[in-house]
Scaffold this active site. Structure first.
Site, PDB file in Angstrom:
ATOM      1  CB  VAL A   1      31.947 -30.229   2.392  1.00 28.94           C
ATOM      2  CG1 VAL A   1      32.975 -31.036   3.137  1.00 28.94           C
ATOM      3  CG2 VAL A   1      32.610 -29.310   1.395  1.00 28.94           C
ATOM      4  CB  CYS A   2      27.539 -33.905   2.753  1.00 29.32           C
ATOM      5  SG  CYS A   2      27.387 -33.015   1.235  1.00 29.32           S
ATOM      6  CB  THR A   3      28.013 -35.880   7.668  1.00 26.43           C
ATOM      7  OG1 THR A   3      29.177 -35.081   7.897  1.00 26.43           O
ATOM      8  CG2 THR A   3      28.123 -37.165   8.466  1.00 26.43           C
TER       9      THR A   3
END
Ligand SMILES: *[C@@H]1O[C@H](CO)[C@@H](O)[C@H](O)[C@H]1NC(C)=O
Ligand SMILES: *[C@@H]1O[C@H](CO)[C@@H](O)[C@H](O)[C@H]1NC(C)=O
Ligand SMILES: *[C@@H]1O[C@H](CO)[C@@H](O)[C@H](O)[C@H]1NC(C)=O
Ligand SMILES: *[C@@H]1O[C@H](CO)[C@@H](O)[C@H](O)[C@H]1NC(C)=O
Length: 400
Positions: free
Chosen positions: A144-146
């Site tokens: 889960v990232c940005t």
């Protein structure tokens, strides 16, 4: 088809179980922090170390110096992962046993040079090949990232990302941390992939993982991958692959091939748009050119078969493009909105503030920074610069 829906339902019910659990047990501070402006530079102790991997060596020898002391660490991580993922993978130990029992037969179906590299890692760490294979596939899930590609006022392109990993994988009530995330942080390394003594590309990896999640090909392009949750879920692809349907590629191997072979942004873009994969994903790609008609930055939204959308920087914001884990045309899950705060902090920074420091500050602002964040990576394509910092989210901090 029923498998697909079963998988989707399972993930959804996991979310609800966790949220229910959290409402009663976690301390989720109901706040969004102001954008920080003093997170850079982080303390020297958070700096990620660099290893050279020599692509001229036979594949089985390339990773020995990186992993030789890390067998127990990888083993611990796998055990922790297995103990929390059995619901989703329906017995990941069974998968590992299957791989080990099939041994050489299974091995031959793995693409080269990756099969030999994983064999070399197994040999150097004393782990079973099945365990190394499993360790190399689980980043295709739960990531889960940005990611952000941004252009400064002079026209230089930067690419930065947070890698958040370990959702659902063992909430430690006492410490208010995710156990898998905690175990992963000490494994974060920068890898300088070289041929003939020269850098071909650089990446941020977990020791023992040979695929690519974050990388730069100096002067040419930058690439990051964020997981895409979809009912066409990745674990279904994994199961099919193990059971013998091998048309799709592992995302991590596809990205590695792109870094090794693509000679520029456009070529990389074609490759990550069209190759069939085991799992859906977002690819965030930056090039080296921002003058003229096309600014080279895009987010590619992937189904397993091919891209369903390519979103270019000029139609996004003009000076930056940003992706978390939701299709850009739909709203994020209300419980997991890192996108709105990230946009807010980019706006607050303005294009004048685009730099390694500015982007690090945006990615260090909660909840863009959260308890799942393992590292922040910062890249500048023209200079070929890549740096990465371990991230720890100070309390009060939300779990994801
Ligand atoms: C936006 O930036 C200014 C400084 O330029 C700062 O004073 C302000 O607090 C920031 N706003 C938010 C919401 O972080
Ligand atoms: C395994 O490692 C040993 C050294 O620890 C080496 O001598 C041997 O050739 C390696 N085997 C393979 C198959 O790479
Ligand atoms: C919780 O944190 C403490 C200190 O930070 C550490 O010693 C302990 O091992 C942690 N507990 C678990 C279960 O990880
Ligand atoms: C930018 O990338 C292209 C390939 O897409 C390459 O031909 C060109 O040399 C690069 N420009 C610079 C300044 O390195």
């Amino acid at each position: 088809m029923s498998n697909v829906w079963l998988g989707h339902k399972m993930l959804r019910s996991l979310v609800f179980v966790f949220v229910f659990f959290c409402l009663t047990n976690c301390q989720i501070p109901p706040f969004v922090e102001e954008c920080v402006d003093n997170a850079y530079p982080p303390p020297e102790s958070h700096k990620v170390p660099t290893y050279v991997v020599n692509l001229d060596l036979p594949p089985a020898q390339r990773w020995t110096h990186v992993v030789k002391d890390r067998g127990p660490q990888i083993k611990k991580l796998l055990d922790e992962f297995k103990s929390f993922s059995s619901d989703i993978f329906n017995g990941s130990q069974a998968v590992i046993n299957f791989i080990d029992k099939e041994g050489p037969a299974f091995d031959q179906t793995l693409p080269q040079p990756f099969a030999d590299e994983m064999r070399g890692i197994a040999n150097a760490t004393g782990l079973k090949l099945g365990e190394v294979v499993f360790f190399n596939v689980f980043y295709e899930f739960f990531t889960v990232c940005t990611s952000i590609v941004a252009r400064d006022v002079q026209g230089s392109l930067y690419h930065a990302r947070n890698l958040d990993f370990g959702l659902f994988l063992g909430w430690d009530i006492k410490n208010n941390t995710w156990s898998v995330t905690e175990l992963l942080r000490p494994m974060v390394i920068i890898v300088d992939f070289q041929k003939g003594g020269e850098t071909v590309f650089k990446s941020v990896n977990f020791a023992g993982y040979i695929g690519i999640l974050t990388a730069i090909k100096p002067k040419l392009f930058t690439l990051t991958m964020n997981e895409r949750f979809s009912k066409d879920g990745g674990y279904i692809g994994l199961m099919e692959w193990i059971l013998g349907e091998r048309s799709g590629q592992w995302m991590g191997f596809l990205t590695r091939q792109v870094m090794e072979t693509a000679t520029g942004y456009l070529e990389a873009k074609v490759l990550v748009t069209n190759k069939e994969m085991l799992a859906p994903a977002y690819f965030i790609l930056g090039g080296n050119k921002t003058s003229g008609l096309y600014k080279q930055g895009c987010v590619i939204t992937r189904a397993r078969e091919r891209a369903i959308d390519v979103w270019d920087m000029e139609s996004a914001n003009g000076w930056y493009i940003l992706e978390t884990n939701y299709d850009h045309w739909s709203t994020p899950l209300f419980l997991d909105d890192r996108r709105t705060p990230a946009h807010h902090c980019m706006g607050n920074m303005t294009q004048q503030g685009v730099s390694i420091k500015g982007l690090h500050n945006v990615l260090s602002s909660r909840p863009v920074l959260n308890k799942l964040t393992t590292y922040t990576a910062l890249m500048q394509v023209d200079s070929g610069h890549l740096e990465a910092w371990l991230q720890y989210c100070p309390e009060p901090c939300i779990p994801w």
